[in-house]
Design a protein around this motif. Structure first.
Motif, PDB file in Angstrom:
ATOM      1  N   MET A   1       0.837  -1.336   0.055  1.00 51.61           N
ATOM      2  CA  MET A   1       0.051  -0.003   0.071  1.00 51.61           C
ATOM      3  C   MET A   1       1.152   1.196   0.097  1.00 51.61           C
ATOM      4  SD  MET A   1      -2.490   1.433   2.940  1.00 51.61           S
ATOM      5  CE  MET A   1      -3.597  -0.263   2.998  1.00 51.61           C
ATOM      6  N   ASN A   2       0.292   2.161  -0.964  1.00 49.43           N
ATOM      7  CA  ASN A   2       1.137   3.475  -0.809  1.00 49.43           C
ATOM      8  C   ASN A   2       0.596   4.363   0.065  1.00 49.43           C
ATOM      9  OD1 ASN A   2       3.162   3.125  -2.942  1.00 49.43           O
ATOM     10  ND2 ASN A   2       1.494   2.726  -4.231  1.00 49.43           N
ATOM     11  N   ILE A   3       1.362   5.111   0.789  1.00 52.71           N
ATOM     12  CA  ILE A   3       0.643   5.936   1.930  1.00 52.71           C
ATOM     13  C   ILE A   3       1.537   7.271   1.826  1.00 52.71           C
ATOM     14  CG2 ILE A   3       0.401   6.483   4.674  1.00 52.71           C
ATOM     15  CD1 ILE A   3       0.529   3.421   4.978  1.00 52.71           C
ATOM     16  N   TYR A   4       0.657   8.282   1.587  1.00 49.68           N
ATOM     17  CA  TYR A   4       1.138   9.819   1.502  1.00 49.68           C
ATOM     18  C   TYR A   4       0.953  10.204   2.958  1.00 49.68           C
ATOM     19  CZ  TYR A   4       1.815   9.256  -3.227  1.00 49.68           C
ATOM     20  OH  TYR A   4       2.252   8.747  -4.659  1.00 49.68           O
ATOM     21  N   CYS A   5       1.740  10.854   3.640  1.00 52.79           N
ATOM     22  CA  CYS A   5       1.375  11.356   4.971  1.00 52.79           C
ATOM     23  C   CYS A   5       1.724  12.873   4.846  1.00 52.79           C
ATOM     24  CB  CYS A   5       2.319  10.704   5.941  1.00 52.79           C
ATOM     25  SG  CYS A   5       2.311   8.877   6.207  1.00 52.79           S
ATOM     26  N   MET A   6       0.781  13.778   5.248  1.00 55.89           N
ATOM     27  CA  MET A   6       0.959  15.148   5.145  1.00 55.89           C
ATOM     28  C   MET A   6       0.566  15.666   6.278  1.00 55.89           C
ATOM     29  SD  MET A   6      -0.331  17.585   2.044  1.00 55.89           S
ATOM     30  CE  MET A   6      -2.002  17.273   2.374  1.00 55.89           C
ATOM     31  N   ARG A   7       1.296  16.629   6.848  1.00 53.53           N
ATOM     32  CA  ARG A   7       0.895  17.563   7.956  1.00 53.53           C
ATOM     33  C   ARG A   7      -0.282  18.614   7.172  1.00 53.53           C
ATOM     34  NH1 ARG A   7       4.518  22.033  11.231  1.00 53.53           N
ATOM     35  NH2 ARG A   7       2.779  22.513  12.595  1.00 53.53           N
ATOM     36  N   HIS A   8      -1.073  19.273   7.997  1.00 56.44           N
ATOM     37  CA  HIS A   8      -2.130  20.135   7.722  1.00 56.44           C
ATOM     38  C   HIS A   8      -1.174  21.354   7.530  1.00 56.44           C
ATOM     39  CE1 HIS A   8      -1.405  21.991  11.543  1.00 56.44           C
ATOM     40  NE2 HIS A   8      -1.591  20.902  12.153  1.00 56.44           N
ATOM     41  N   GLY A   9      -2.057  22.222   6.746  1.00 54.87           N
ATOM     42  CA  GLY A   9      -1.598  23.547   6.501  1.00 54.87           C
ATOM     43  C   GLY A   9      -1.571  24.458   7.695  1.00 54.87           C
ATOM     44  N   ARG A  10      -0.793  25.587   7.510  1.00 56.22           N
ATOM     45  CA  ARG A  10      -0.799  26.618   8.765  1.00 56.22           C
ATOM     46  C   ARG A  10      -2.065  26.953   9.477  1.00 56.22           C
ATOM     47  NH1 ARG A  10       3.431  28.251  11.265  1.00 56.22           N
ATOM     48  NH2 ARG A  10       3.350  30.196  12.418  1.00 56.22           N
ATOM     49  N   THR A  11      -2.156  27.048  10.496  1.00 55.77           N
ATOM     50  CA  THR A  11      -3.247  27.633  11.322  1.00 55.77           C
ATOM     51  C   THR A  11      -3.199  28.781  12.006  1.00 55.77           C
ATOM     52  OG1 THR A  11      -2.965  26.554  13.168  1.00 55.77           O
ATOM     53  CG2 THR A  11      -3.971  25.171  11.449  1.00 55.77           C
ATOM     54  N   ASN A  12      -4.465  29.527  12.437  1.00 58.92           N
ATOM     55  CA  ASN A  12      -4.228  30.699  13.465  1.00 58.92           C
ATOM     56  C   ASN A  12      -3.496  30.320  14.641  1.00 58.92           C
ATOM     57  OD1 ASN A  12      -6.521  28.946  13.884  1.00 58.92           O
ATOM     58  ND2 ASN A  12      -7.565  30.420  15.006  1.00 58.92           N
ATOM     59  N   TYR A  13      -3.939  28.991  15.210  1.00 63.92           N
ATOM     60  CA  TYR A  13      -3.023  28.524  16.383  1.00 63.92           C
ATOM     61  C   TYR A  13      -1.784  28.483  16.190  1.00 63.92           C
ATOM     62  CZ  TYR A  13      -6.878  28.169  19.985  1.00 63.92           C
ATOM     63  OH  TYR A  13      -7.925  28.381  20.497  1.00 63.92           O
ATOM     64  N   ASN A  14      -1.268  27.979  14.897  1.00 67.18           N
ATOM     65  CA  ASN A  14       0.226  28.031  14.701  1.00 67.18           C
ATOM     66  C   ASN A  14       0.864  29.339  14.871  1.00 67.18           C
ATOM     67  OD1 ASN A  14      -0.139  25.573  12.026  1.00 67.18           O
ATOM     68  ND2 ASN A  14       0.343  25.108  14.116  1.00 67.18           N
ATOM     69  N   ASP A  15       0.069  30.452  14.273  1.00 71.61           N
ATOM     70  CA  ASP A  15       0.675  31.847  14.375  1.00 71.61           C
ATOM     71  C   ASP A  15       0.674  32.391  15.799  1.00 71.61           C
ATOM     72  OD1 ASP A  15       0.750  31.978  11.581  1.00 71.61           O
ATOM     73  OD2 ASP A  15      -0.981  33.003  11.337  1.00 71.61           O
ATOM     74  N   LEU A  16      -0.070  31.877  16.704  1.00 71.15           N
ATOM     75  CA  LEU A  16      -0.163  32.205  17.994  1.00 71.15           C
ATOM     76  C   LEU A  16       0.533  31.593  19.029  1.00 71.15           C
ATOM     77  CD1 LEU A  16      -4.115  33.058  18.148  1.00 71.15           C
ATOM     78  CD2 LEU A  16      -2.234  34.705  18.244  1.00 71.15           C
ATOM     79  N   GLY A  17       1.100  30.382  18.609  1.00 74.13           N
ATOM     80  CA  GLY A  17       1.814  29.521  19.210  1.00 74.13           C
ATOM     81  C   GLY A  17       1.022  28.746  20.625  1.00 74.13           C
ATOM     82  N   LEU A  18      -0.101  28.487  20.128  1.00 71.89           N
ATOM     83  CA  LEU A  18      -0.927  27.845  21.147  1.00 71.89           C
ATOM     84  C   LEU A  18      -1.258  26.200  20.686  1.00 71.89           C
ATOM     85  CD1 LEU A  18      -3.735  30.481  21.143  1.00 71.89           C
ATOM     86  CD2 LEU A  18      -1.636  30.200  22.810  1.00 71.89           C
ATOM     87  N   CYS A  19      -1.412  25.460  21.786  1.00 71.51           N
ATOM     88  CA  CYS A  19      -1.832  24.028  21.676  1.00 71.51           C
ATOM     89  C   CYS A  19      -3.359  24.038  21.310  1.00 71.51           C
ATOM     90  CB  CYS A  19      -1.751  23.342  23.089  1.00 71.51           C
ATOM     91  SG  CYS A  19       0.306  23.349  23.609  1.00 71.51           S
ATOM     92  N   ASN A  20      -3.594  22.892  20.504  1.00 69.47           N
ATOM     93  CA  ASN A  20      -5.018  22.407  20.310  1.00 69.47           C
ATOM     94  C   ASN A  20      -5.194  21.207  19.855  1.00 69.47           C
ATOM     95  OD1 ASN A  20      -6.943  22.451  17.353  1.00 69.47           O
ATOM     96  ND2 ASN A  20      -7.769  22.993  19.392  1.00 69.47           N
TER      97      ASN A  20
END
Length: 179
Positions: A1-20
């Motif tokens: 099986m071919n698996i492509y693993c991708m992280r999500h795009g940048r978020t408002n919490y990434n910009d604020l440095g917050l956990c979610n």
């Protein structure tokens, strides 16, 4: 099986440095995050995804929906792909790291899970994948989650080195899972 693993795009919490880790919070892709997902979609347009599997956190589905414009694959949620339950919802990531600094692998703070707990959850998901019939999957998840995939598929990475693996927003890695 071919698996492509991708992280999500940048978020408002990434910009604020917050956990979610709570899906009900208003965490969403920023304009930058949407552009990152569109770029990834263009790069992945020739892949033939049977399914796209995302975490319960909305930012992964938002990213998947943008990528899926070229595919029209079914998008499914799997709870084991959720980001680490830090116990620091809406609080600074720096506070979380300060709280676990004496035991970064085993600390469970504020009712959260440890890095090793999270790793076991993601490994359970990988075991589940082994019995799936898909030929090609896209998995959209979180940096902490993708780190476990990297360690599993690339090998030679000790648990103490997991946090040294950095996955950029919408960075994608391809692996082959032997059934």
């Amino acid at each position: 099986m071919n698996i492509y693993c991708m992280r999500h795009g940048r978020t408002n919490y990434n910009d604020l440095g917050l956990c979610n880790d709570d899906p009900s919070q208003g965490v969403h892709l920023t304009e930058t995050g949407s552009a990152q997902a569109q770029s990834a979609a263009h790069e992945l347009r020739a892949a033939a995804f049977d399914r796209i599997i995302v975490s319960p956190l909305p930012r992964t589905r938002q990213t998947a929906e943008i990528v899926n414009r070229y595919h029209a694959a079914p998008i499914e949620v799997h709870a084991d792909l959720a980001d680490i339950r830090s116990g620091f919802e809406g609080k600074p990531v720096a506070d979380y790291f300060a709280a676990i600094r004496y035991d970064p692998l085993g600390a469970r703070v504020n009712g959260g899970e440890s890095l090793l707990d999270h790793k076991q959850r993601v490994l359970r998901f990988i075991d589940w994948l082994k019995v799936q019939q898909d030929e090609t999957l896209l998995i959209v998840a979180h940096e902490e989650t993708i780190r476990v995939f990297v360690a599993y598929f690339e090998g030679g990475i000790a648990d103490t080195q997991l946090r040294d693996i950095h996955i950029g927003n919408c960075e994608c890695r391809r692996y082959v899972l032997q059934r």
